[in-house]
Write an enzyme that holds these catalytic residues in place. Structure first.
Site, PDB file in Angstrom:
ATOM      1  N   CYS A 180       0.834  -1.205   0.000  1.00 31.97           N
ATOM      2  CA  CYS A 180       0.000   0.000   0.000  1.00 31.97           C
ATOM      3  C   CYS A 180       0.867   1.252   0.000  1.00 31.97           C
ATOM      4  O   CYS A 180       1.844   1.339   0.740  1.00 31.97           O
ATOM      5  CB  CYS A 180      -0.916   0.002   1.225  1.00 31.97           C
ATOM      6  SG  CYS A 180      -2.163   1.300   1.177  1.00 31.97           S
ATOM      7  N   ILE A 181       0.514   2.208  -0.836  1.00 32.87           N
ATOM      8  CA  ILE A 181       1.281   3.459  -0.903  1.00 32.87           C
ATOM      9  C   ILE A 181       0.379   4.662  -0.637  1.00 32.87           C
ATOM     10  O   ILE A 181       0.642   5.770  -1.095  1.00 32.87           O
ATOM     11  CB  ILE A 181       1.984   3.604  -2.273  1.00 32.87           C
ATOM     12  CG1 ILE A 181       0.983   3.455  -3.431  1.00 32.87           C
ATOM     13  CG2 ILE A 181       3.120   2.596  -2.404  1.00 32.87           C
ATOM     14  CD1 ILE A 181       1.588   3.712  -4.802  1.00 32.87           C
TER      15      ILE A 181
END
EC number: 1.7.1.7
Length: 330
Positions: A180-181
């Site tokens: 996840c960014i």
């Protein structure tokens, strides 16, 4: 600013739990089981409801072997048949739903066909939302017997609101996962302070919390339990197995499997509103071995905590040892 946010921020690598006097002769005496909803599971661990982590075949295996699971929602047309299949096998059904209009029709369909899942998870990246609250109320009205988890959230206020709306459990964690960014793309999230967020949420929670994201080592499971988690959702560490979805890729004699975030370009099929990424994780063999290792390490944690079950971990002291190198992503 809420007083909760005056507390020091910390994450898994910043915390060490303090041992208590052991009362067991062997870690094998320690019990790792946890009651969640109306069922008891072997360990407080659930594979992430991501398309690169779980599929129907793995869901069946997990249910047959005493583990909790949440099926992903990325093949919505298959969910009703999945519930029917699990029930025909004498197994519990656990599904994910979103909050768009057609999901209300889906809930109506399940009620009409008498296909009520034992567990339902509202799976939204930003779960502190009026639309999530509306869906909670609708599901609890239409399917009062389903154990309803809602998320994901990051604040005590969100936990209170979702619980008050009728959620039976809340999922804590916005963007701390390896794939996840969110924190990089939006500036928001619990990346780097996921464990502190869990602690804050546990201060107000009256119902179970699921810690979702940021788990990098088996010891992080015990730390999650210490700071209020009833269940720990794990993605990257439970990807890459023989039973895991995803293509097998060989590079320079080493074997990998694909792993991607639920908001990634791979998942969405287009580069828009992307808050996840794709990566390769080492091939790990059978998931049964990994889950057994998690159980054994958790038994050791209970032994160090001076108890015989998970409750003992919740009472141990801890120290904050700031680790600026390993904090957050590494």
């Amino acid at each position: 600013m809420n007083n909760y946010f005056s507390m020091e921020a910390f994450d898994y690598d910043d915390i060490q739990l303090v041992p208590n006097k052991a009362i067991v002769n062997s870690r094998k005496e320690c019990v790792t089981s946890v009651k969640f909803g109306n069922r008891t599971f072997k360990i407080p661990v659930v594979p992430a409801n991501m398309e690169s982590v779980i599929d129907e075949k793995l869901a069946v295996w997990l249910a047959q072997n005493g583990y909790y699971y949440v099926m992903h929602r990325f093949q919505p047309e298959k969910r009703a048949d999945f519930i029917k299949m699990m029930h025909e096998k004498g197994l519990f059904a656990s599904i994910s739903v979103g909050i768009k209009d057609d999901e209300y029709d889906f809930i109506d369909e399940l009620v009409e066909k008498d296909l009520i899942p034992e567990y339902t998870t509202i799976d939204v990246a930003h779960g502190h939302s009026v639309y999530v609250i509306d869906m909670i109320k609708y599901i609890k009205e239409k399917m009062p017997d389903t154990f309803l988890t809602a998320g994901n959230v990051a604040t005590p206020e969100a936990v209170r609101e979702l619980e008050n709306a009728g959620a039976d459990a809340t999922k804590v964690g916005v963007g701390p996962g390896k794939a996840c960014i969110t924190k990089l793309k939006t500036g928001f999230g619990t990346g780097g302070w996921q464990l502190a967020a869990l602690r804050m949420c546990s201060k107000v929670a009256r119902k179970p919390l699921i810690a979702d994201g940021g788990i990098r080592h088996n010891g992080d499971i015990a730390k999650s339990v210490r700071f209020g988690a009833s269940m720990v959702m794990i993605g990257s560490m439970l990807a890459g197995h023989e039973e895991s979805p995803g293509n097998v890729i060989k590079i320079d004699g080493k074997t990998y499997k694909q792993y991607w975030g639920s908001a990634s370009e791979v998942q969405k099929g287009a580069y828009r509103n992307v808050e996840g990424k794709q990566m390769l994780v080492p091939y790990r063999g059978s998931i049964a071995n990994t889950l057994e290792e998690m159980k054994e390490d958790l038994q050791s944690s209970i032994s160090y905590a001076g108890g015989r079950d998970l409750e003992s971990i919740k009472r141990v002291d801890y120290v904050i040892v700031k680790n600026t190198i390993m904090n957050g992503d590494y």
